[in-house]
Design a protein around this motif. Structure first.
Motif, PDB file in Angstrom:
ATOM      1  N   GLU A   9       0.841  -1.192   0.000  1.00 51.74           N
ATOM      2  CA  GLU A   9       0.000   0.000   0.000  1.00 51.74           C
ATOM      3  C   GLU A   9       0.875   1.241   0.000  1.00 51.74           C
ATOM      4  N   LEU A  10       0.643   2.121  -0.961  1.00 53.82           N
ATOM      5  CA  LEU A  10       1.376   3.364  -1.112  1.00 53.82           C
ATOM      6  C   LEU A  10       0.464   4.501  -0.668  1.00 53.82           C
ATOM      7  N   PRO A  53      -8.118   8.256  -3.837  1.00 58.00           N
ATOM      8  CA  PRO A  53      -7.329   9.464  -4.077  1.00 58.00           C
ATOM      9  C   PRO A  53      -6.034   9.561  -3.255  1.00 58.00           C
ATOM     10  N   ARG A  54      -5.956   8.884  -2.120  1.00 55.83           N
ATOM     11  CA  ARG A  54      -4.748   8.967  -1.296  1.00 55.83           C
ATOM     12  C   ARG A  54      -4.007   7.636  -1.139  1.00 55.83           C
ATOM     13  N   ARG A  55      -4.431   6.620  -1.878  1.00 55.49           N
ATOM     14  CA  ARG A  55      -3.799   5.303  -1.738  1.00 55.49           C
ATOM     15  C   ARG A  55      -3.809   4.522  -3.054  1.00 55.49           C
ATOM     16  N   LEU A  56      -2.721   3.803  -3.280  1.00 52.17           N
ATOM     17  CA  LEU A  56      -2.665   2.765  -4.310  1.00 52.17           C
ATOM     18  C   LEU A  56      -2.290   1.508  -3.552  1.00 52.17           C
ATOM     19  N   ALA A  57      -3.085   0.474  -3.690  1.00 49.05           N
ATOM     20  CA  ALA A  57      -2.792  -0.743  -2.935  1.00 49.05           C
ATOM     21  C   ALA A  57      -3.154  -1.973  -3.744  1.00 49.05           C
ATOM     22  N   MET A  58      -2.548  -3.089  -3.343  1.00 50.14           N
ATOM     23  CA  MET A  58      -2.862  -4.369  -3.955  1.00 50.14           C
ATOM     24  C   MET A  58      -2.717  -5.453  -2.906  1.00 50.14           C
ATOM     25  N   ALA A  59      -3.514  -6.478  -3.047  1.00 56.86           N
ATOM     26  CA  ALA A  59      -3.393  -7.681  -2.227  1.00 56.86           C
ATOM     27  C   ALA A  59      -3.238  -8.842  -3.200  1.00 56.86           C
ATOM     28  N   ILE A  60      -2.107  -9.515  -3.142  1.00 65.04           N
ATOM     29  CA  ILE A  60      -1.807 -10.618  -4.049  1.00 65.04           C
ATOM     30  C   ILE A  60      -1.774 -11.894  -3.227  1.00 65.04           C
ATOM     31  N   GLU A  61      -2.633 -12.837  -3.583  1.00 60.20           N
ATOM     32  CA  GLU A  61      -2.746 -14.074  -2.823  1.00 60.20           C
ATOM     33  C   GLU A  61      -1.637 -15.068  -3.162  1.00 60.20           C
ATOM     34  N   LYS A 131      10.864  -0.578  -8.729  1.00 63.13           N
ATOM     35  CA  LYS A 131      10.852  -0.751 -10.192  1.00 63.13           C
ATOM     36  C   LYS A 131       9.447  -0.550 -10.754  1.00 63.13           C
ATOM     37  N   ALA A 132       8.438  -1.096 -10.056  1.00 65.20           N
ATOM     38  CA  ALA A 132       7.044  -0.960 -10.506  1.00 65.20           C
ATOM     39  C   ALA A 132       6.598   0.496 -10.476  1.00 65.20           C
ATOM     40  N   LEU A 133       7.001   1.227  -9.448  1.00 62.24           N
ATOM     41  CA  LEU A 133       6.611   2.639  -9.347  1.00 62.24           C
ATOM     42  C   LEU A 133       7.247   3.475 -10.461  1.00 62.24           C
ATOM     43  N   LYS A 134       8.483   3.137 -10.821  1.00 62.08           N
ATOM     44  CA  LYS A 134       9.161   3.875 -11.893  1.00 62.08           C
ATOM     45  C   LYS A 134       8.542   3.608 -13.257  1.00 62.08           C
ATOM     46  N   LYS A 135       7.873   2.452 -13.414  1.00 57.57           N
ATOM     47  CA  LYS A 135       7.274   2.090 -14.696  1.00 57.57           C
ATOM     48  C   LYS A 135       5.829   2.565 -14.843  1.00 57.57           C
ATOM     49  N   LEU A 136       5.277   3.205 -13.817  1.00 53.33           N
ATOM     50  CA  LEU A 136       3.878   3.636 -13.898  1.00 53.33           C
ATOM     51  C   LEU A 136       3.675   4.657 -15.012  1.00 53.33           C
ATOM     52  N   PRO A 137       2.519   4.612 -15.655  1.00 53.55           N
ATOM     53  CA  PRO A 137       2.236   5.558 -16.745  1.00 53.55           C
ATOM     54  C   PRO A 137       1.896   6.951 -16.203  1.00 53.55           C
ATOM     55  N   GLY A 157       4.019   7.360   2.734  1.00 54.17           N
ATOM     56  CA  GLY A 157       4.369   6.093   3.356  1.00 54.17           C
ATOM     57  C   GLY A 157       4.171   4.916   2.436  1.00 54.17           C
ATOM     58  N   LEU A 158       4.735   3.807   2.851  1.00 56.83           N
ATOM     59  CA  LEU A 158       4.617   2.557   2.117  1.00 56.83           C
ATOM     60  C   LEU A 158       4.450   1.438   3.134  1.00 56.83           C
ATOM     61  N   VAL A 159       3.456   0.611   2.949  1.00 57.34           N
ATOM     62  CA  VAL A 159       3.212  -0.532   3.825  1.00 57.34           C
ATOM     63  C   VAL A 159       3.385  -1.794   2.993  1.00 57.34           C
TER      64      VAL A 159
END
Length: 169
Positions: A9-10, A53-61, A131-137, A157-159
């Motif tokens: 979570e960013l 608007p204040r978070r980008l997050a993912m949950a990968i199982e 690396k993923a953040l640098k590749k974002l469009p 922050g980053l969790v």
């Protein structure tokens, strides 16, 4: 702990609403593909993407704490070229006696059977996320504070959690 859900979570300042879904999907796709490439996850990517608007997050199982070991065969030079065979063995860290032989249309060649030890999630997750953040469009990035970090908006922050365990990074 071996397989668990990975949460990344960013936390940022207000992200542009029009690009939220696209940023979230691109972020999750890049992280997932890197996890698969490093054998920390199988190809069946069950993931959930969250973008506000204040978070980008993912949950990968089903992400592993340590990647699977693997083996690969690397073709070398023809067996008649002794110097090339020695160089090939040295390059791959294998004794010349341990090289296998295989018949091909070019003649008999040597083959190295290389063993790759799996990486730990803890050792590579920070690099994968960066690396993923640098590749974002993102068409336009900004800097904030005295650091060198750049993103579409200031990051607060980053969790990173693997199951209930915090992954440092």
């Amino acid at each position: 702990m071996s397989d668990a859900t990975l949460l990344v979570e960013l936390l940022t300042e207000e992200l542009p609403p029009k690009s939220l879904a696209r940023l979230g999907e691109a972020f999750a796709e890049e992280v997932t593909s890197e996890l698969i490439k490093r054998r920390l996850r199988n190809r069946d990517p069950r993931k959930h993407v969250y973008a506000t608007p204040r978070r980008l997050a993912m949950a990968i199982e089903k992400v592993r704490a340590a990647g699977l070991d693997s083996e690969s065969l690397v073709d070398g030079p023809v067996i008649t070229n002794a110097k090339a065979v020695e160089g090939f063995a040295r390059k791959h860290g294998v004794a010349v006696d341990a090289l296998q032989r295989r018949q091909t249309p070019k003649g008999e060649i040597v083959v190295a059977n290389l063993k790759h030890t799996g990486v730990t999630l803890e050792a590579v997750l920070a690099e994968i996320v960066e690396k993923a953040l640098k590749k974002l469009p993102i068409p336009k990035v900004m800097r904030w504070g005295a650091g060198e970090a750049q993103f579409v908006r200031p990051v607060h922050g980053l969790v990173m959690l693997h199951g209930s365990r915090v992954v440092p990074g």
